[in-house]
Design an enzyme around this catalytic site. Sequence first.
Site, PDB file in Angstrom:
ATOM      1  CE  LYS A   1      13.234  -2.065  -7.152  1.00  0.00           C
ATOM      2  NZ  LYS A   1      14.260  -0.775  -7.271  1.00  0.00           N
TER       3      LYS A   1
ATOM      4  CD  GLU B   1      17.460   0.835  -4.056  1.00  0.00           C
ATOM      5  OE1 GLU B   1      17.018   0.462  -3.432  1.00  0.00           O
ATOM      6  OE2 GLU B   1      19.095  -0.191  -3.905  1.00  0.00           O
TER       7      GLU B   1
ATOM      8  NE  ARG C   1       4.664  -4.228  -2.795  1.00  0.00           N
ATOM      9  CZ  ARG C   1       5.650  -3.596  -2.975  1.00  0.00           C
ATOM     10  NH1 ARG C   1       5.991  -2.570  -2.501  1.00  0.00           N
ATOM     11  NH2 ARG C   1       6.692  -4.287  -4.074  1.00  0.00           N
TER      12      ARG C   1
HETATM   13  P1  ATP Z   1      10.393  -3.525  -4.991  1.00  0.00           P
HETATM   14  O1  ATP Z   1       9.030  -3.997  -3.450  1.00  0.00           O
HETATM   15  O2  ATP Z   1      10.188  -4.154  -5.582  1.00  0.00           O
HETATM   16  O3  ATP Z   1      11.391  -4.151  -4.407  1.00  0.00           O
HETATM   17  P2  ATP Z   1      10.569  -1.004  -3.829  1.00  0.00           P
HETATM   18  O4  ATP Z   1       9.765  -0.830  -3.711  1.00  0.00           O
HETATM   19  O5  ATP Z   1      11.624  -1.821  -3.274  1.00  0.00           O
HETATM   20  O6  ATP Z   1      10.260  -2.244  -4.912  1.00  0.00           O
HETATM   21  P3  ATP Z   1      11.889   1.134  -5.313  1.00  0.00           P
HETATM   22  O7  ATP Z   1      12.049   1.036  -6.443  1.00  0.00           O
HETATM   23  O8  ATP Z   1      11.790   1.866  -4.294  1.00  0.00           O
HETATM   24  O9  ATP Z   1      10.724  -0.320  -5.680  1.00  0.00           O
HETATM   25  O10 ATP Z   1       9.961   1.266  -5.754  1.00  0.00           O
HETATM   26  C1  ATP Z   1       9.697   3.308  -6.069  1.00  0.00           C
HETATM   27  C2  ATP Z   1       8.195   3.358  -6.109  1.00  0.00           C
HETATM   28  O11 ATP Z   1       7.264   2.017  -6.538  1.00  0.00           O
HETATM   29  C3  ATP Z   1       8.004   3.479  -4.520  1.00  0.00           C
HETATM   30  O12 ATP Z   1       7.635   4.279  -4.005  1.00  0.00           O
HETATM   31  C4  ATP Z   1       7.149   1.941  -4.317  1.00  0.00           C
HETATM   32  O13 ATP Z   1       6.307   2.371  -2.955  1.00  0.00           O
HETATM   33  C5  ATP Z   1       6.846   1.520  -5.247  1.00  0.00           C
HETATM   34  N1  ATP Z   1       6.070   0.217  -5.299  1.00  0.00           N
HETATM   35  C6  ATP Z   1       7.081  -0.865  -6.126  1.00  0.00           C
HETATM   36  N2  ATP Z   1       6.388  -1.318  -6.316  1.00  0.00           N
HETATM   37  C7  ATP Z   1       4.836  -1.680  -5.927  1.00  0.00           C
HETATM   38  C8  ATP Z   1       3.474  -2.117  -6.111  1.00  0.00           C
HETATM   39  N3  ATP Z   1       4.067  -3.706  -6.152  1.00  0.00           N
HETATM   40  N4  ATP Z   1       2.975  -1.837  -5.745  1.00  0.00           N
HETATM   41  C9  ATP Z   1       2.407  -0.272  -6.196  1.00  0.00           C
HETATM   42  N5  ATP Z   1       3.308   0.823  -5.775  1.00  0.00           N
HETATM   43  C10 ATP Z   1       4.347  -0.636  -6.190  1.00  0.00           C
END
Ligand code: ATP
Length: 548
Positions: free
Chosen positions: A266, A31, A256
């Site tokens: 984020k 996102e 994760r």
């Molecule tokens: P955050 O939790 O930091 O806000 P998010 O998952 O909301 O991150 P996205 O932009 O939706 O942020 O993430 C894109 C992809 O990265 C998603 O498929 C998510 O599963 C993956 N992702 C985000 N954080 C991690 C992490 N710490 N380890 C592994 N994959 C991750």
Amino acid sequence: MKETSNFIKTIMENDLESGRVKEIITRFPPEPNAYLHIGHARAIITDFETAKAFNGYTNLRFDDTNPTKEKQEFVDAIIEDLKWLGYEPANVFYGSDYFEKTYEKALLFIKKGLAYVDDLSQEQMSQMRDTKNGAGIESPYRNRSVEENLRLFQEMRDGKYQEGEKTLRAKIDMTSPNINMRDPVIYRIIHSEHHRQGNKWCIYPMYDFAHPLQDAFEGVTHSLCSIEYDNHRPLYDWVIEHAEVEHTPHQYEFGRLNISHTVLSKRYLRALVDSGKVEGYDDCRMPTLVGLRRKGYTPDSIRNFIVSTGLSRINSTVDFDLLDNFLRDDLKLKVSRPNAIINPLKVTITNYPEGEIEYLDCPNNQENEEMGSRQIAFSRHCYIERDDFIEEKPNKKWKRLAKGVEVRFMHAYFVKCEDVVKDENGNIIELLCTYDKATKSGSGFNERKPNGNIHFVEATTALPATFNHFESLLVEETEENKNLDLFERLNPHSLNVYNGFVEASLAQTKPGDKYQFVRNGYYTTDKNSTSEHLVFNLTASLKSSFTL
Ligand code: ATP
Ligand code: MG
């Protein structure tokens, strides 16, 4: 990079063998509401490397279905980060480009009796979905007719309602043990300008509805995401089952990546930036890819680090120190090893003539002859590290300079400290030393053994430089502080700035250049470094601070 197997690759292999899929297509779906962090690197590497292993491909797809938080700045930064990590998406798509198609599917769901317009407030809805004891409660609007739903949904699109006044909900099962299946909202009203669509839309699809459809539109075969989406998978499958789409994507989850004493969220990173407690997303203390890049980590070190953490369905927590190991492995034979004095102590060689200067040959990297050599200056005036001197030699283990003790200045001469000069507070501000001309490096002199080798820079040619050293942004979690707000757990000593000197050969250094400063560590020239004011960031120390 080392080829490794993991459970996702095993799934893909089986799917190819059984004929469920003909090729492997994945997507990375960030996102664009902040910069990417090291946790995203795990997702990126998993998406790209698994597809590549089977000659498939990966799309970058911006999950931009919430206009209130998304910005072009973040889109650009994410594209740049992927490129830097070494991954080129087969296509760059935007979830928002599918708004019309997604809307059509919403109409289809309404017509099939699988979606309805609800008037409940968000609060009422969440209370009725999660009653804390057993099944959820059906909305009084759940059984509106298809015609009424179509009319109301059209009015929602036409902007007739305020935010929160109406939603479109999937009609699934209010008794499901999985809350996600209890008639989730699939469209909501948002009156905000979208970074790509402008004011064309005021209804926006929810992730759980939009994402499986986008995967299907693109023919994505394996939709990989982190483990918290695990209990959304039945909803993903439900959407695909009823959407009448050509392709059937499947969702798979992996654990994760977490880093000790670091928050990979984020929302929190954005709050940190907005609070002004850090310089920006690319502050060297930030766990963002731009921050790590500025601090000096290389794409290889990050990729090898991520791969070394393995991949399973369980979340893993690792230490940033491990990343330093991969940085050292990457740069050891690649970068030159100039002299820098981080915390300088002035040395005057009293028997060296004033005004004279000589140049001595010095290899650029002792472990890699191909890197050649350069000339370093030596004269009456030098600097050494303050830590390399102690007034009275304490014991035999002290292999550095002390009063009455002789050491070798690396690649130069034996130098003996005869006396010290102190200021009025008793602090040592200068060493008075003598050198022995017969001991020139390479002369074969071996009559005496020096008390160690220390590095130095010649003072009249030295360039002043600032060195930034970093510690973790948050202090370690303890029983006392664990409930504190993250801002109250900020480490007041996370940035330490030193003013010292580097040898003259670094005059042309550019932002991003990397070095191993002799005996001090791996450093990278900062983006704010100029020829008038050199600035270096400590990327990693020379030795591991932990044992494997
Ligand atoms: P955050 O939790 O930091 O806000 P998010 O998952 O909301 O991150 P996205 O932009 O939706 O942020 O993430 C894109 C992809 O990265 C998603 O498929 C998510 O599963 C993956 N992702 C985000 N954080 C991690 C992490 N710490 N380890 C592994 N994959 C991750
Ligand atoms: Mg997300």
